[in-house]
Design a protein around this motif. Structure first.
Motif, PDB file in Angstrom:
ATOM      1  N   ASP A 104      16.230  10.788  -8.210  1.00 45.32           N
ATOM      2  CA  ASP A 104      15.892  12.069  -7.595  1.00 45.32           C
ATOM      3  C   ASP A 104      14.430  12.152  -7.138  1.00 45.32           C
ATOM      4  O   ASP A 104      13.991  13.194  -6.664  1.00 45.32           O
ATOM      5  N   ALA A 105      13.696  11.059  -7.223  1.00 40.08           N
ATOM      6  CA  ALA A 105      12.283  11.051  -6.815  1.00 40.08           C
ATOM      7  C   ALA A 105      12.164  11.085  -5.297  1.00 40.08           C
ATOM      8  O   ALA A 105      12.946  10.467  -4.588  1.00 40.08           O
ATOM      9  N   GLU A 106      11.176  11.839  -4.806  1.00 42.61           N
ATOM     10  CA  GLU A 106      10.931  11.901  -3.372  1.00 42.61           C
ATOM     11  C   GLU A 106       9.980  10.801  -2.914  1.00 42.61           C
ATOM     12  O   GLU A 106       9.886  10.522  -1.725  1.00 42.61           O
ATOM     13  N   HIS A 107       9.253  10.188  -3.821  1.00 47.01           N
ATOM     14  CA  HIS A 107       8.297   9.134  -3.503  1.00 47.01           C
ATOM     15  C   HIS A 107       8.493   7.971  -4.465  1.00 47.01           C
ATOM     16  O   HIS A 107       9.153   8.092  -5.480  1.00 47.01           O
ATOM     17  N   GLY A 108       7.899   6.827  -4.135  1.00 46.61           N
ATOM     18  CA  GLY A 108       7.892   5.703  -5.062  1.00 46.61           C
ATOM     19  C   GLY A 108       8.950   4.658  -4.816  1.00 46.61           C
ATOM     20  O   GLY A 108       9.133   3.758  -5.632  1.00 46.61           O
ATOM     21  N   ARG A 109       9.639   4.724  -3.698  1.00 45.09           N
ATOM     22  CA  ARG A 109      10.702   3.748  -3.426  1.00 45.09           C
ATOM     23  C   ARG A 109      10.301   2.680  -2.418  1.00 45.09           C
ATOM     24  O   ARG A 109      11.009   1.708  -2.230  1.00 45.09           O
ATOM     25  N   GLY A 110       9.175   2.846  -1.744  1.00 42.73           N
ATOM     26  CA  GLY A 110       8.804   1.968  -0.634  1.00 42.73           C
ATOM     27  C   GLY A 110       8.737   0.498  -0.985  1.00 42.73           C
ATOM     28  O   GLY A 110       9.408  -0.331  -0.367  1.00 42.73           O
ATOM     29  N   LEU A 111       7.925   0.142  -1.972  1.00 43.32           N
ATOM     30  CA  LEU A 111       7.798  -1.282  -2.330  1.00 43.32           C
ATOM     31  C   LEU A 111       9.100  -1.849  -2.870  1.00 43.32           C
ATOM     32  O   LEU A 111       9.431  -3.007  -2.609  1.00 43.32           O
ATOM     33  N   GLY A 112       9.861  -1.040  -3.598  1.00 41.33           N
ATOM     34  CA  GLY A 112      11.166  -1.498  -4.083  1.00 41.33           C
ATOM     35  C   GLY A 112      12.111  -1.820  -2.940  1.00 41.33           C
ATOM     36  O   GLY A 112      12.831  -2.829  -2.977  1.00 41.33           O
ATOM     37  N   LEU A 113      12.125  -0.983  -1.911  1.00 37.57           N
ATOM     38  CA  LEU A 113      12.962  -1.246  -0.735  1.00 37.57           C
ATOM     39  C   LEU A 113      12.506  -2.511  -0.011  1.00 37.57           C
ATOM     40  O   LEU A 113      13.337  -3.316   0.413  1.00 37.57           O
ATOM     41  N   ILE A 114      11.203  -2.668   0.142  1.00 34.13           N
ATOM     42  CA  ILE A 114      10.694  -3.869   0.805  1.00 34.13           C
ATOM     43  C   ILE A 114      11.137  -5.114   0.040  1.00 34.13           C
ATOM     44  O   ILE A 114      11.610  -6.088   0.633  1.00 34.13           O
ATOM     45  N   HIS A 115      11.024  -5.080  -1.282  1.00 36.62           N
ATOM     46  CA  HIS A 115      11.473  -6.221  -2.097  1.00 36.62           C
ATOM     47  C   HIS A 115      12.967  -6.482  -1.924  1.00 36.62           C
ATOM     48  O   HIS A 115      13.398  -7.641  -1.898  1.00 36.62           O
ATOM     49  N   ALA A 116      13.759  -5.421  -1.803  1.00 28.46           N
ATOM     50  CA  ALA A 116      15.211  -5.584  -1.663  1.00 28.46           C
ATOM     51  C   ALA A 116      15.599  -6.124  -0.282  1.00 28.46           C
ATOM     52  O   ALA A 116      16.606  -6.842  -0.166  1.00 28.46           O
ATOM     53  N   LEU A 117      14.831  -5.811   0.743  1.00 29.54           N
ATOM     54  CA  LEU A 117      15.207  -6.164   2.111  1.00 29.54           C
ATOM     55  C   LEU A 117      14.610  -7.475   2.604  1.00 29.54           C
ATOM     56  O   LEU A 117      15.119  -8.064   3.558  1.00 29.54           O
ATOM     57  N   ALA A 118      13.533  -7.935   1.993  1.00 29.32           N
ATOM     58  CA  ALA A 118      12.855  -9.155   2.453  1.00 29.32           C
ATOM     59  C   ALA A 118      13.167 -10.319   1.517  1.00 29.32           C
ATOM     60  O   ALA A 118      13.624 -10.126   0.393  1.00 29.32           O
ATOM     61  N   ASP A 119      12.907 -11.523   1.996  1.00 34.43           N
ATOM     62  CA  ASP A 119      13.114 -12.720   1.177  1.00 34.43           C
ATOM     63  C   ASP A 119      11.931 -13.002   0.267  1.00 34.43           C
ATOM     64  O   ASP A 119      12.089 -13.556  -0.809  1.00 34.43           O
ATOM     65  N   HIS A 120      10.731 -12.653   0.707  1.00 32.77           N
ATOM     66  CA  HIS A 120       9.524 -12.879  -0.087  1.00 32.77           C
ATOM     67  C   HIS A 120       8.553 -11.751   0.210  1.00 32.77           C
ATOM     68  O   HIS A 120       8.373 -11.379   1.369  1.00 32.77           O
ATOM     69  N   VAL A 121       7.935 -11.199  -0.842  1.00 31.57           N
ATOM     70  CA  VAL A 121       6.986 -10.093  -0.687  1.00 31.57           C
ATOM     71  C   VAL A 121       5.724 -10.418  -1.461  1.00 31.57           C
ATOM     72  O   VAL A 121       5.786 -10.942  -2.569  1.00 31.57           O
ATOM     73  N   ASP A 122       4.573 -10.093  -0.858  1.00 29.25           N
ATOM     74  CA  ASP A 122       3.298 -10.243  -1.539  1.00 29.25           C
ATOM     75  C   ASP A 122       2.486  -8.975  -1.311  1.00 29.25           C
ATOM     76  O   ASP A 122       2.396  -8.487  -0.187  1.00 29.25           O
ATOM     77  N   VAL A 123       1.928  -8.435  -2.396  1.00 28.40           N
ATOM     78  CA  VAL A 123       1.057  -7.276  -2.317  1.00 28.40           C
ATOM     79  C   VAL A 123      -0.293  -7.715  -2.852  1.00 28.40           C
ATOM     80  O   VAL A 123      -0.403  -8.100  -4.017  1.00 28.40           O
ATOM     81  N   ALA A 124      -1.301  -7.685  -1.983  1.00 23.81           N
ATOM     82  CA  ALA A 124      -2.608  -8.208  -2.370  1.00 23.81           C
ATOM     83  C   ALA A 124      -3.675  -7.127  -2.282  1.00 23.81           C
ATOM     84  O   ALA A 124      -3.760  -6.407  -1.292  1.00 23.81           O
ATOM     85  N   THR A 125      -4.457  -7.029  -3.339  1.00 22.15           N
ATOM     86  CA  THR A 125      -5.669  -6.211  -3.346  1.00 22.15           C
ATOM     87  C   THR A 125      -6.765  -7.080  -3.938  1.00 22.15           C
ATOM     88  O   THR A 125      -6.504  -7.939  -4.776  1.00 22.15           O
ATOM     89  N   LYS A 126      -7.986  -6.863  -3.500  1.00 21.60           N
ATOM     90  CA  LYS A 126      -9.108  -7.649  -4.022  1.00 21.60           C
ATOM     91  C   LYS A 126      -9.966  -6.748  -4.886  1.00 21.60           C
ATOM     92  O   LYS A 126     -10.414  -5.691  -4.418  1.00 21.60           O
ATOM     93  N   PRO A 127     -10.200  -7.137  -6.124  1.00 21.53           N
ATOM     94  CA  PRO A 127     -11.023  -6.306  -7.015  1.00 21.53           C
ATOM     95  C   PRO A 127     -12.384  -6.013  -6.400  1.00 21.53           C
ATOM     96  O   PRO A 127     -13.027  -6.896  -5.836  1.00 21.53           O
ATOM     97  N   GLY A 128     -12.790  -4.761  -6.469  1.00 24.25           N
ATOM     98  CA  GLY A 128     -14.094  -4.373  -5.968  1.00 24.25           C
ATOM     99  C   GLY A 128     -14.157  -4.160  -4.469  1.00 24.25           C
ATOM    100  O   GLY A 128     -15.195  -3.791  -3.943  1.00 24.25           O
ATOM    101  N   ARG A 129     -13.056  -4.424  -3.753  1.00 21.76           N
ATOM    102  CA  ARG A 129     -13.026  -4.227  -2.300  1.00 21.76           C
ATOM    103  C   ARG A 129     -11.866  -3.321  -1.941  1.00 21.76           C
ATOM    104  O   ARG A 129     -10.789  -3.432  -2.507  1.00 21.76           O
ATOM    105  N   PRO A 130     -12.078  -2.426  -0.991  1.00 20.81           N
ATOM    106  CA  PRO A 130     -10.992  -1.521  -0.621  1.00 20.81           C
ATOM    107  C   PRO A 130      -9.904  -2.243   0.170  1.00 20.81           C
ATOM    108  O   PRO A 130     -10.154  -3.261   0.796  1.00 20.81           O
ATOM    109  N   GLY A 131      -8.719  -1.708   0.101  1.00 20.23           N
ATOM    110  CA  GLY A 131      -7.639  -2.191   0.950  1.00 20.23           C
ATOM    111  C   GLY A 131      -6.528  -2.892   0.217  1.00 20.23           C
ATOM    112  O   GLY A 131      -6.718  -3.466  -0.850  1.00 20.23           O
ATOM    113  N   THR A 132      -5.362  -2.804   0.816  1.00 19.57           N
ATOM    114  CA  THR A 132      -4.165  -3.479   0.336  1.00 19.57           C
ATOM    115  C   THR A 132      -3.509  -4.156   1.527  1.00 19.57           C
ATOM    116  O   THR A 132      -3.487  -3.597   2.623  1.00 19.57           O
TER     117      THR A 132
END
Length: 151
Positions: A104-132
């Motif tokens: 019943d959540a309105e948010h929080g499904r995006g990355l889960g859907l991407i993982h379900a629909l793609a063959d390989h997923v990578d989420v990268a952030t660099k400590p101390g630097r902005p951006g994903t």
């Protein structure tokens, strides 16, 4: 066949369908199978929506009101990257996919859907630097009637 494109978009909701339409048009013209095309277009929409909602602003970034989408169709694979200048996301702490949001959540499904629909997923952030950077790959299937078959 190799095709790639990159967009620099404002962090506005109207930019999401723009990126999706460009991807769909490119892949339809190239002859990608409609089922694969649908999966990638939904995954791209989710990644763009996350960049719009969570991708900034960050006080030291000149492009805090923008994000970047890059797509590569190269032979048998498509790779899509969506990069923003936001604060980043928390590490998955040993997990390979994000936790599933409640039904019943309105948010929080995006990355889960991407993982379900793609063959390989990578989420990268660099400590101390902005951006994903959210990047995902999918093996391509081609329509039988396409003039631009993968070589």
């Amino acid at each position: 066949m190799s095709i790639w494109w990159s967009l620099h978009l404002r962090r506005e909701a109207a930019s999401v369908p723009l990126a999706r339409r460009l991807l769909v048009g490119t892949m339809e013209t190239a002859g990608v199978d409609p089922e694969v095309l649908y999966d990638l277009s939904v995954a791209l929409s989710e990644a763009c929506a996350n960049a719009v909602e969570h991708g900034g602003p960050h006080a030291t970034s000149e492009s805090s009101g923008a994000y970047r989408v890059t797509a590569y169709l190269d032979g048998e694979k498509c790779r899509i990257e969506v990069a923003d200048s936001g604060p980043g996301i928390a590490p998955l702490r040993g997990r390979t996919a994000p936790r599933q949001a409640p039904d019943d959540a309105e948010h929080g499904r995006g990355l889960g859907l991407i993982h379900a629909l793609a063959d390989h997923v990578d989420v990268a952030t660099k400590p101390g630097r902005p951006g994903t950077v959210v990047s995902f790959d999918k093996l391509l299937k081609w329509r039988k009637d396409t003039p631009l078959m993968a070589v």
